[in-house]
Design a protein around this motif. Structure first.
Motif, short mmCIF file in Angstrom:
data_model
loop_
_atom_site.label_atom_id
_atom_site.label_comp_id
_atom_site.label_asym_id
_atom_site.label_seq_id
_atom_site.Cartn_x
_atom_site.Cartn_y
_atom_site.Cartn_z
N PRO A 156 0.68 7.01 -4.02
CA PRO A 156 0.72 5.71 -3.34
C PRO A 156 -0.56 4.92 -3.57
O PRO A 156 -1.65 5.50 -3.66
CB PRO A 156 0.89 6.08 -1.87
CG PRO A 156 0.59 7.52 -1.75
CD PRO A 156 0.79 8.14 -3.08
N PRO B 129 0.80 -1.24 0.00
CA PRO B 129 0.00 0.00 0.00
C PRO B 129 0.82 1.28 0.00
O PRO B 129 0.39 2.29 -0.54
CB PRO B 129 -0.82 -0.10 1.29
CG PRO B 129 -0.10 -1.10 2.14
CD PRO B 129 0.55 -2.05 1.19
N GLU C 14 -2.30 3.15 -1.66
CA GLU C 14 -3.31 3.21 -0.60
C GLU C 14 -4.25 4.40 -0.75
O GLU C 14 -5.27 4.46 -0.08
CB GLU C 14 -2.65 3.26 0.77
CG GLU C 14 -1.79 4.48 0.99
CD GLU C 14 -0.89 4.34 2.22
OE1 GLU C 14 -1.11 3.45 3.02
OE2 GLU C 14 0.06 5.13 2.33
N SER C 15 -3.89 5.37 -1.62
CA SER C 15 -4.79 6.51 -1.77
C SER C 15 -5.94 6.20 -2.72
O SER C 15 -6.78 7.05 -2.95
CB SER C 15 -4.00 7.73 -2.27
OG SER C 15 -3.42 7.47 -3.51
N TYR C 16 -5.97 4.97 -3.28
CA TYR C 16 -7.05 4.63 -4.20
C TYR C 16 -8.01 3.62 -3.58
O TYR C 16 -7.68 2.93 -2.62
CB TYR C 16 -6.47 4.06 -5.49
CG TYR C 16 -5.71 5.09 -6.28
CD1 TYR C 16 -6.39 6.11 -6.94
CD2 TYR C 16 -4.33 5.08 -6.32
CE1 TYR C 16 -5.70 7.08 -7.62
CE2 TYR C 16 -3.62 6.05 -7.01
CZ TYR C 16 -4.33 7.05 -7.67
OH TYR C 16 -3.65 8.01 -8.34
#
Lengths: 330, 509
Positions: free
Chosen positions: B141, B96, B143-145
C-alpha cells in the motif's frame, strides 16, 4: 509486512469461527456434521447476501441503514404481487429488483449530489421503505405459489441428510461474485479508493458520482435479492420482517475485519462474520435452555472485541516506519 | 526547432476575481518545452489561483490558454489532465490504502474480460517507476512509503497520463535534502524529454539549483519574468517583495551581555533512541538556535525540553530548582511556551476565531474554573493583533482563513499572552512568505530584548545567523557542536553539520 497486517483481521475472524465451531462440536456430540453446516448456510443466507452489499458500502466509507426495511418491503410486495395481483413469481422478482435498484440509485444520488451524509439519507430510506411496506399490508401474508413450494424442495442432497438449499446456493454465488467484483475489477478498486480518500479519488479522474450511485444501487439490489430469499425461506411476506437486519449486517461486516471508517476489508471476512453470528444462534438452539437474547449479547461482546483488535492492529501498522523502505537510488 | 524555442503552454491575460477582489489581473505566462520554470511570489500573490485557473479547478474570468498552439479550456482537473496538464500538489493526491500499482493505474488498469490483470499491472508499474530510479514493492500500500516516494509515484502517474506540462506545487516542503536532490534529478530528466515543468516553491536556493526561468507574481499581477541566469537573487527578492529585504539580510549588532543565570538548564538530558543526552542552558535575553538536517533531532530536542516527550535520563532545573518535565502541562506551569512546526495539525484550531486561538494557552493555564471574561479576551486579542501586526486585524475571523504568516503570528501571540519565561519556536518561518519571514525575525529579536529565553529550531541558516546568540548543531540525533559569538556564520554551521564527511551536501533550505 503491511499486506500481512491487512489480512490479520480476516485471519483472526476465521480463527474465532473455527474455534467456536470446535467448542460447539465438543459440547454437542452431533454438532460437527455436514447437516449443521448446511443449515448454517441456509438459515443465514439472507443475512449473507445483504452483508455482501454492506461490505461494498462500508469499504467506500459509507453506511446503508435501509437494507432491513428493503427486505421487509420486498417480502410484502412479493406476497401481494403473487397472491393478490396474480403476477408470476419470476416477473415479481424482476420487478422488485428493479424497484430496489431505483431506490438505491436514488439514495446514492442524494448522497452524492445533495452532499448529505449516507447515515441520514439511508436512515430516511429505512423509514420510507418500512413505512411503504406497512402501507401495502400490515398482516403476515402466506405465499402458496407452486414455484415457492418447488424451490424449497429443490436442493443438492449431500451425504448425512444434508441439503444445499436454493437460498444457500444463492448466497454462495453472491459471495463469490462479490469477491470477484470487489477484488478483481476496476469498480472494486474505485470502491477502496473512495474509502481511502474521496477527494483524491476524484482528482485522479475516477467518476465518483457514478461509483457512489452504483455502490448504493448494488447494496439495495442485494437487499432486494435478500428479501426474495427471505420470502422463499419463510414462504410469506410480513411488513415487520427483517427489522434490525441492517445492524446484523453491519456487525457481520465489522466482525469480518472491515474498517467502519472505510478503505479496508474483504468479502470473505464478511462471510465468516455472518457464519459466526449464525454459529452463536445455532449454539443457543442446540442448547435449548438459553434465551435467544444471549445471541445478541454474544454478538455484542464479539463486536467489542473485534473493534478493539482492529484498533490495535491499525496502530501497529501505522507506527512510523523507517524511511529506508523506499530508498531511491541516485 | 530546438525544444527551448517551442512555446508549449501560453497564458494570456488571465484574470480572476473572488467576490469582487481581484486575485489575478491580466497575467501572462509562457512555458517552453523542456523547461523548468519557477513560479514565485509571496503568499497571496496569486500563484495558487493561477495554477487553479490553468488546470480548470477554478473558472477564469478572462484570458486565453493555448497548449502547443491549440486553445484549450479545461473545466476540471480531469479535463486538464486529459489535455496534458498534470498537477502534483504538496499534499499527495493519491489514495493511501491502495497499492502503489493501483495508484499508478487507477481508472485505467489493464483488464481482460472486465477483470484487472494484477500481474500485468504490477509489471508495468515496476517498469514505470524504474524510469524514476525507484525500485519498490508496487503491491504494497502507498501509505507504507515515505512522502518522498509518494511524491515520486504521483509524478510518475502524472507523466504516464501523457502529461506534456507538469505542475509541481511546493513538492519539496516536506522532503529532506537527499530526497530533494532526487526529485531534481527526475525533474531534469523529464525536462530533457521535452516536458515543461512549472515549479512552485518557497525555497530560493532550489530555484537557482534547478530552474531555467523564473516568473514572479505580486498582488495578482505579473511582476517579472526572466531566465535564472539573468535574475540575480537580490533582484528576484526585490521583484517578489517590491522592496529590498534589508531586515532579513542585515547582520545583527553584536550584543555584549553578561552571561545571565540560566532560566532553564538541562544536564545529560535525553531519551534513548530519540535524542542522545545533551547539556543546554537557556538564559534570559538569549536566543539558542538548533540547526541540522531534517531528522537530525532538532524538533525532538524541542519536544523533550517542553515535556512533549519524556526524557529518560539527565536532570532539568528551572530557576535553580530541579523539575521533572514529564508533560507539557508541567512545562506550561513553569512558564514554557512551544510553537510546533506543524501549524495546521498541532497548532491552530482552524474553526476558532483569531481571538479564541490567541487566548487558548492562557485559558488552559488558568484552568476551566477561572474563565477569562470576554472583555479580557478582546483586550488581549486586540493588543497582540496590534503588536504583531496580524492581518486582517479582525479578532473574530476564523484563523483558518488567514495566510500562513499571520497564522504563525497568532500562534506566537497565543504563547506571548501567557507571558512565558522560555519560548520554543519550531520552524517559525516555514511555509510563509519572505516578507513575513522578516517580520517574524524582527519579533524574535524584540522578544529576546525583553528578556525572554528563546529556543528556535530552523532550517533557514541565514536566518539563524541573524538572531541566535548560540547555535547548537545536531547530527544523527545528537548535539555535535555548539557555536557562539563570532563563530556563528552560515559556513561555520554548514561545516559543523557536514563534519566527519557526513556525505550528503548540506543545504540551507
Amino acid at each position: 509486512m503491511t499486506s500481512l497486517n491487512r489480512l490479520m483481521p480476516v485471519a483472526a475472524t476465521t480463527a474465532v469461527f473455527l474455534l467456536g465451531f470446535l467448542i460447539c462440536a465438543l459440547v454437542f456430540p452431533n454438532f460437527a456434521s455436514l447437516r449443521v453446516v448446511m443449515n448454517l448456510l441456509t438459515d443465514n443466507a439472507f443475512l449473507g447476501i445483504v452483508a455482501v452489499g454492506m461490505t461494498f458500502v462500508i469499504i467506500s466509507g459509507g453506511i446503508d441503514l435501509s437494507v432491513g426495511s428493503v427486505i421487509g418491503f420486498t417480502t410484502v410486495f412479493l406476497a401481494l404481487a403473487i397472491e393478490r395481483w396474480g403476477i408470476p413469481p419470476l416477473a415479481a422478482f424482476a420487478i422488485i429488483l428493479l424497484v430496489a435498484a431505483a431506490f438505491g440509485a436514488a439514495m446514492g444520488a442524494i448522497i452524492q449530489y445533495v452532499d448529505l451524509p449516507p447515515f441520514i439519507v439511508t436512515l430516511a430510506g429505512m423509514f420510507l421503505a418500512r413505512g411503504a411496506s406497512f402501507l401495502l399490508s400490515t398482516e403476515s401474508l402466506p405465499i402458496n405459489a407452486d414455484l415457492y413450494a418447488h424451490l424449497s424442495d429443490l436442493a443438492f442432497r449431500l451425504p448425512g441428510g444434508a441439503r444445499l438449499t436454493v437460498p444457500a446456493m444463492i448466497m454462495l454465488a453472491v459471495v463469490l461474485a462479490g469477491m470477484v467484483l470487489l477484488h478483481l475489477t476496476r469498480f472494486g478498486a474505485n470502491v477502496y479508493a473512495l474509502g481511502g480518500s474521496r477527494v483524491s479519488t476524484a482528482l485522479m479522474g475516477v467518476n465518483v458520482p457514478r461509483t457512489t450511485v452504483l455502490i448504493y444501487t448494488l447494496s439495495a439490489v442485494l437487499a432486494g435479492l435478500s428479501g426474495i430469499v427471505f420470502s422463499l425461506y419463510t414462504s410469506s411476506g410480513y411488513s415487520l420482517s427483517a427489522v434490525g437486519v441492517e445492524l446484523d449486517a453491519i456487525a457481520a461486516v465489522v466482525i469480518g475485519g472491515t474498517l467502519l471508517s472505510g478503505g479496508y476489508g474483504f468479502i470473505f471476512g464478511t462471510f465468516v462474520g455472518v457464519l459466526i453470528q449464525g454459529l452463536i444462534q445455532t449454539y443457543i438452539s442446540f442448547d435449548g435452555s438459553l434465551s435467544s437474547w444471549w445471541a445478541k449479547i454474544a454478538t455484542g461482546l464479539l463486536l467489542f472485541a473485534f473493534i478493539a483488535f482492529q484498533q490495535i492492529t491499525l496502530r501497529m501498522a501505522r507506527r512510523p516506519r523507517a524511511r529506508a523502505m523506499g530508498v531511491v537510488q541516485p | 526547432m530546438t525544444p527551448n524555442d517551442t512555446h508549449l503552454l501560453e497564458l494570456r491575460g488571465f484574470t480572476k476575481s473572488f467576490a469582487g477582489f481581484p486575485a489575478l489581473n491580466g497575467v501572462d505566462f509562457t512555458l517552453r518545452a523542456g523547461e523548468i520554470h519557477a513560479l514565485l511570489g509571496e503568499n497571496g500573490a496569486g500563484k495558487s489561483t493561477l495554477i487553479k485557473t490553468m488546470t480548470g479547478v477554478v473558472a477564469r474570468d478572462a484570458g486565453t490558454l493555448t497548449l502547443a498552439g491549440e486553445a484549450i479550456a479545461p473545466r476540471s482537473a480531469e479535463e486538464a489532465t486529459r489535455a496534458g496538464i498534470a498537477t502534483v500538489y504538496q499534499e499527495v493526491n493519491l489514495v493511501p490504502n491502495l497499492s502503489v500499482a493501483q495508484n499508478l493505474f487507477l481508472g485505467r488498469q489493464p483488464t481482460r474480460f472486465g477483470l484487472v490483470r494484477e500481474r500485468e499491472m504490477r509489471r508495468r508499474a515496476r517498469e514505470l517507476l524504474a524510469g524514476f530510479n525507484l525500485d519498490i514493492d508496487v503491491a504494497a500500500p502507498l501509505e507504507s512509503y515515505s512522502v518522498a516516494v509518494q511524491h515520486m509515484v504521483a509524478i510518475a502517474r502524472a507523466i504516464d497520463l501523457s502529461a506534456r506540462v507538469l505542475i509541481l506545487d511546493e513538492p519539496t516542503a516536506s522532503l529532506d535534502a537527499h530526497e530533494v536532490e532526487n526529485l531534481f534529478a527526475v525533474m531534469r530528466a523529464l525536462a530533457a524529454r521535452g516536458i515543461g515543468i512549472v515549479f512552485v516553491t518557497h525555497f530560493l536556493d532550489q530555484v537557482y539549483a534547478v530552474c531555467d526561468r523564473i516568473t514572479v507574481l505580486r498582488n495578482g499581477r505579473l511582476a517579472g519574468s526572466a531566465t535564472t541566469a539573468e535574475l540575480p537573487r537580490l533582484e528576484l527578492v526585490r521583484l517578489m517583495l517590491g522592496r529590498e529585504l534589508s531586515e532579513a539580510t542585515a547582520t545583527r549588532a553584536p550584543v555584549d551581555r553578561a552571561e545571565a543565570a540560566p532560566v532553564a538548564a538541562f544536564t545529560g538530558f535525553g531519551k534513548a533512541g530519540y535524542v542522545a543526552p545533551f547539556d543546554l542552558a537557556l538564559r534570559p535575553g538569549h536566543v539558542v538556535g538548533l540547526a541540522g538536517l531534517l531528522g537530525s533531532g532538532r524538533t525532538e530536542t524541542a519536544r523533550l525540553v517542553f515535556g512533549a516527550e519524556r526524557a529518560d535520563c539527565g536532570t532539568a532545573t528551572v530557576a535553580g530548582a530541579p523539575v521533572g518535565l514529564a508533560a507539557p502541562r508541567e512545562a506550561l506551569a513553569l512558564g514554557f511556551g512551544y510553537c510546533p512546526e506543524e501549524r495546521k495539525t498541532e497548532g491552530i484550531v482552524a474553526e476558532l476565531t483569531v481571538r479564541e486561538n490567541i487566548v487558548l494557552a492562557l485559558q488552559a493555564r488558568r484552568g476551566v474554573l477561572k474563565p477569562l471574561s470576554r472583555r479580557e479576551q478582546d483586550e488581549i486579542a486586540r493588543r497582540f493583533i496590534r503588536l504583531l501586526d496580524i492581518r486582517p486585524p479582525d479578532p473574530e475571523r476564523p484563523i483558518g482563513l488567514l495566510s500562513g504568516g499571520n497564522q504563525q503570528k497568532a500562534l506566537l501571540a497565543r504563547w506571548l499572552a501567557t507571558d512565558p519565561r522560555v519560548l520554543i519556536l519550531d520552524e517559525p518561518t516555514r511555509g510563509i512568505d519572505v516578507g513575513a519571514h522578516a517580520e517574524i525575525i524582527r519579533l524574535i529579536r524584540a522578544l529576546c530584548a525583553e528578556g525572554m529565553a528563546l529556543l528556535v529550531v530552523s532550517s533557514e541558516l541565514e536566518e539563524i545567523v541573524t538572531y541566535a546568540d548560540e547555535v547548537i548543531v545536531l547530527r544523527d540525533r545528537a548535539h555535535v557542536a555548539r557555536l557562539t559569538g563570532e563563530a556563528i556564520t552560515v559556513p561555520g554551521i554548514l561545516a559543523a553539520i557536514a563534519d566527519e564527511g557526513a556525505g550528503a551536501a548540506p543545504r540551507a533550505a
